[in-house]
Design an enzyme around this catalytic site. Structure first.
Site, PDB file in Angstrom:
ATOM      1  N   GLN A 178     -10.245  -2.485   2.646  1.00 44.31           N
ATOM      2  CA  GLN A 178      -9.712  -3.121   3.860  1.00 44.31           C
ATOM      3  C   GLN A 178      -9.661  -2.172   5.049  1.00 44.31           C
ATOM      4  O   GLN A 178      -9.086  -2.513   6.076  1.00 44.31           O
ATOM      5  CB  GLN A 178      -8.368  -3.785   3.584  1.00 44.31           C
ATOM      6  CG  GLN A 178      -7.218  -2.852   3.286  1.00 44.31           C
ATOM      7  CD  GLN A 178      -5.971  -3.623   2.869  1.00 44.31           C
ATOM      8  OE1 GLN A 178      -5.860  -4.080   1.729  1.00 44.31           O
ATOM      9  NE2 GLN A 178      -5.019  -3.802   3.766  1.00 44.31           N
ATOM     10  N   SER A 218       6.794  -0.736  10.148  1.00 47.70           N
ATOM     11  CA  SER A 218       5.418  -0.620   9.661  1.00 47.70           C
ATOM     12  C   SER A 218       5.206   0.795   9.165  1.00 47.70           C
ATOM     13  O   SER A 218       5.730   1.747   9.762  1.00 47.70           O
ATOM     14  CB  SER A 218       4.439  -0.909  10.810  1.00 47.70           C
ATOM     15  OG  SER A 218       3.148  -0.429  10.488  1.00 47.70           O
ATOM     16  N   HIS A 225       9.421  -3.700   3.159  1.00 47.13           N
ATOM     17  CA  HIS A 225       8.972  -3.907   1.777  1.00 47.13           C
ATOM     18  C   HIS A 225      10.160  -4.246   0.871  1.00 47.13           C
ATOM     19  O   HIS A 225      10.054  -5.087  -0.021  1.00 47.13           O
ATOM     20  CB  HIS A 225       8.303  -2.630   1.244  1.00 47.13           C
ATOM     21  CG  HIS A 225       7.053  -2.240   1.972  1.00 47.13           C
ATOM     22  ND1 HIS A 225       6.969  -1.139   2.783  1.00 47.13           N
ATOM     23  CD2 HIS A 225       5.821  -2.819   1.998  1.00 47.13           C
ATOM     24  CE1 HIS A 225       5.755  -1.044   3.287  1.00 47.13           C
ATOM     25  NE2 HIS A 225       5.042  -2.050   2.838  1.00 47.13           N
ATOM     26  N   ARG A 228       2.664   2.417   9.538  1.00 52.61           N
ATOM     27  CA  ARG A 228       1.891   3.130  10.573  1.00 52.61           C
ATOM     28  C   ARG A 228       2.761   3.605  11.740  1.00 52.61           C
ATOM     29  O   ARG A 228       2.281   4.374  12.575  1.00 52.61           O
ATOM     30  CB  ARG A 228       0.745   2.260  11.080  1.00 52.61           C
ATOM     31  CG  ARG A 228      -0.385   2.118  10.062  1.00 52.61           C
ATOM     32  CD  ARG A 228      -1.611   1.455  10.669  1.00 52.61           C
ATOM     33  NE  ARG A 228      -2.776   1.549   9.808  1.00 52.61           N
ATOM     34  CZ  ARG A 228      -3.211   0.558   9.008  1.00 52.61           C
ATOM     35  NH1 ARG A 228      -2.582  -0.584   8.958  1.00 52.61           N
ATOM     36  NH2 ARG A 228      -4.299   0.736   8.269  1.00 52.61           N
ATOM     37  N   GLU A 286       5.816 -11.474   7.140  1.00 53.08           N
ATOM     38  CA  GLU A 286       5.288 -12.237   8.290  1.00 53.08           C
ATOM     39  C   GLU A 286       4.780 -11.312   9.382  1.00 53.08           C
ATOM     40  O   GLU A 286       4.147 -11.764  10.322  1.00 53.08           O
ATOM     41  CB  GLU A 286       6.386 -13.146   8.856  1.00 53.08           C
ATOM     42  CG  GLU A 286       6.625 -14.369   8.007  1.00 53.08           C
ATOM     43  CD  GLU A 286       7.628 -15.320   8.633  1.00 53.08           C
ATOM     44  OE1 GLU A 286       8.262 -14.967   9.655  1.00 53.08           O
ATOM     45  OE2 GLU A 286       7.788 -16.424   8.083  1.00 53.08           O
ATOM     46  N   MET A 338       0.849  -1.198   0.000  1.00 49.92           N
ATOM     47  CA  MET A 338       0.000   0.000   0.000  1.00 49.92           C
ATOM     48  C   MET A 338       0.888   1.253   0.000  1.00 49.92           C
ATOM     49  O   MET A 338       0.445   2.332   0.380  1.00 49.92           O
ATOM     50  CB  MET A 338      -0.936  -0.008   1.209  1.00 49.92           C
ATOM     51  CG  MET A 338      -1.920  -1.183   1.166  1.00 49.92           C
ATOM     52  SD  MET A 338      -3.445  -0.924   2.077  1.00 49.92           S
ATOM     53  CE  MET A 338      -2.840  -0.614   3.705  1.00 49.92           C
TER      54      MET A 338
HETATM   55  O1  PAF Z   1      -0.029  -5.759   3.640  1.00 44.39           O
HETATM   56  C1  PAF Z   1      -0.443  -4.847   2.891  1.00 44.39           C
HETATM   57  O2  PAF Z   1       0.238  -3.861   2.612  1.00 44.39           O
HETATM   58  C2  PAF Z   1      -1.835  -4.959   2.300  1.00 44.39           C
HETATM   59  O3  PAF Z   1      -2.719  -5.539   3.183  1.00 44.39           O
HETATM   60  C3  PAF Z   1      -1.856  -5.676   0.938  1.00 44.39           C
HETATM   61  C4  PAF Z   1      -1.400  -7.115   1.056  1.00 44.39           C
HETATM   62  C5  PAF Z   1      -0.963  -4.944  -0.053  1.00 44.39           C
HETATM   63  C6  PAF Z   1      -3.275  -5.682   0.378  1.00 44.39           C
HETATM   64  O4  PAF Z   1      -3.770  -4.397   0.212  1.00 44.39           O
END
Ligand code: PAF
Length: 288
Positions: free
Chosen positions: A69, A193, A45, A195, A156, A38
Site C-alpha cells: 500500500q 495518526s 487504535h 504519521r 473513520e 500497521m
Molecule cells: O489503516 C491502516 O492502518 C491500514 O491501511 C490497514 C487497514 C491496517 C491495512 O494495512
C-alpha cells in the site's frame, strides 16, 4: 492447547497459529473482533480495541506494515515501527492475540493476487496515491480470510479506506461486520495518526488548521451555502496556515463518495494536504 484469556496477550506470526488460537475460542462459542493496524499505535487504535471488546468476547489485533500500500516514493522504510511498545499498549487494552507476520509470511514467493475495488479506489486519495487502495484491499481481504472474525474495526479517519473495505466485504460476501469507529482527536482538533510523528513542533502547532478549515466548510454547506465556495474558502485557509501542496478538499456523499450535489444528501468533507514530511488527511460529517 490452553485458551488464552482476555488478559494474556499472545503473539503469533503465522496463519496456522492464528487460526489454531481462534478455532479454540470458536469451540467455546466466543465472538472474535479483528483490529488490523500497521503498528505505531495511538489512542485511535485503542478506541478500535475498546469497540471490539464491546462487540465481541476476544479481540485480535494485527500489526503489519504492508509494503503493497506504499508507492515507490512513499515512506515504507521510514514508517514508525515499535512492536514492543505496541505489544504493551495492546496487552493493557485487553487484546488477547496479536498477529504480526513478516512480509514473507504475508506475501510468499509466487504471490500473484490483487484485490481491486474499481471506481472508489481511483478517487480522492487514490488519485494521488496510485495503487494504494489495491494494496489496502488485498491485505485486508487476506486478514479477514485468515482470521474469519465476527467483526472487524476500522477508523473513520481513513474514511475512503473504510468505504472501500465495506464495498469489498459486500462484493466478496465475506461473513464479517465491518465497523467504523469515529476519529480520535487531540484537544486542538488534530486527528490522531501515526504519521503525526513526522511533524516538527512548529508544524504540529499549525496542523489543526486542516480540521478547522473542513469543519467550517461542512458548517457552511450544512447551512445551505454554496458547496464550491465553501471548498475554495477551506483551501485558502489551509494554504494560509502554512500547509504545502493541497491534494484535495472535497464534499462527497457519505456512502457512495460521489460528489455531493446538495446539503440534503448525507455528506462528508474530506481533505488531504502536505505539511513538512507529513501528508495529513481528515474528514468530517456535514450535519444539517
Ligand atoms: O489503516 C491502516 O492502518 C491500514 O491501511 C490497514 C487497514 C491496517 C491495512 O494495512
Amino acid at each position: 492447547m490452553a485458551v488464552s484469556g482476555p488478559d494474556t496477550l499472545v503473539i503469533v506470526r503465522d496463519v496456522d497459529s492464528l487460526r489454531r488460537r481462534i478455532a479454540a475460542w470458536r469451540r467455546d462459542d466466543l465472538k472474535v473482533a479483528l483490529v488490523p493496524t500497521m503498528g505505531a499505535l495511538h489512542k485511535g487504535h485503542l478506541a478500535l480495541v475498546q469497540r471490539g471488546l464491546q462487540l465481541c468476547d476476544r479481540v485480535v489485533a494485527t500489526i503489519f506494515v504492508n509494503p503493497k500500500q506504499f508507492g515507490p516514493n512513499e515512506d515504507f522504510g521510514a514508517y514508525p515501527r515499535q512492536e514492543s511498545e505496541d505489544f504493551q499498549l495492546l496487552a493493557a487494552a485487553g487484546v488477547s492475540l496479536l498477529f504480526a507476520p513478516d512480509v514473507a509470511a504475508m506475501y510468499p514467493p509466487g504471490f500473484a493476487t490483487s484485490v481491486r475495488v474499481a471506481g472508489l479506489s481511483e478517487e480522492l486519495d487514490g488519485a494521488h496515491r496510485p495503487g494504494h487502495f489495491d494494496g489496502v484491499a488485498t491485505v485486508v481481504t487476506k486478514l479477514l480470510l485468515q482470521a474469519c472474525p465476527d467483526a472487524a474495526l476500522f477508523g473513520e479517519k481513513d474514511y475512503q479506506q473504510l468505504a472501500i473495505i465495506k464495498r469489498l466485504q459486500t462484493d466478496l460476501n465475506i461473513p464479517v461486520d465491518i465497523v467504523g469507529v469515529p476519529t480520535m482527536r487531540d484537544a486542538d482538533g488534530l486527528a490522531l495518526s501515526s504519521r503525526n510523528a513526522y511533524l516538527t513542533a512548529d508544524e504540529r502547532a499549525l496542523a489543526p488548521a486542516l480540521h478547522k478549515a473542513i469543519v467550517a466548510a461542512a458548517a457552511s454547506i450544512a447551512e445551505g451555502g454554496d458547496i464550491a465556495a465553501a471548498l475554495t474558502t477551506a483551501k485558502a485557509a489551509i494554504a494560509a496556515a502554512g500547509f504545502g501542496r493541497i491534494d484535495y478538499v472535497e464534499a462527497r456523499h457519505a456512502d457512495t463518495l460521489a460528489p455531493l450535489q446538495n446539503a440534503t444528501e448525507p455528506g462528508r468533507v474530506l481533505a488531504a494536504a502536505h505539511l513538512g514530511r507529513a501528508r495529513l488527511i481528515d474528514n468530517v460529517a456535514i450535519q444539517r
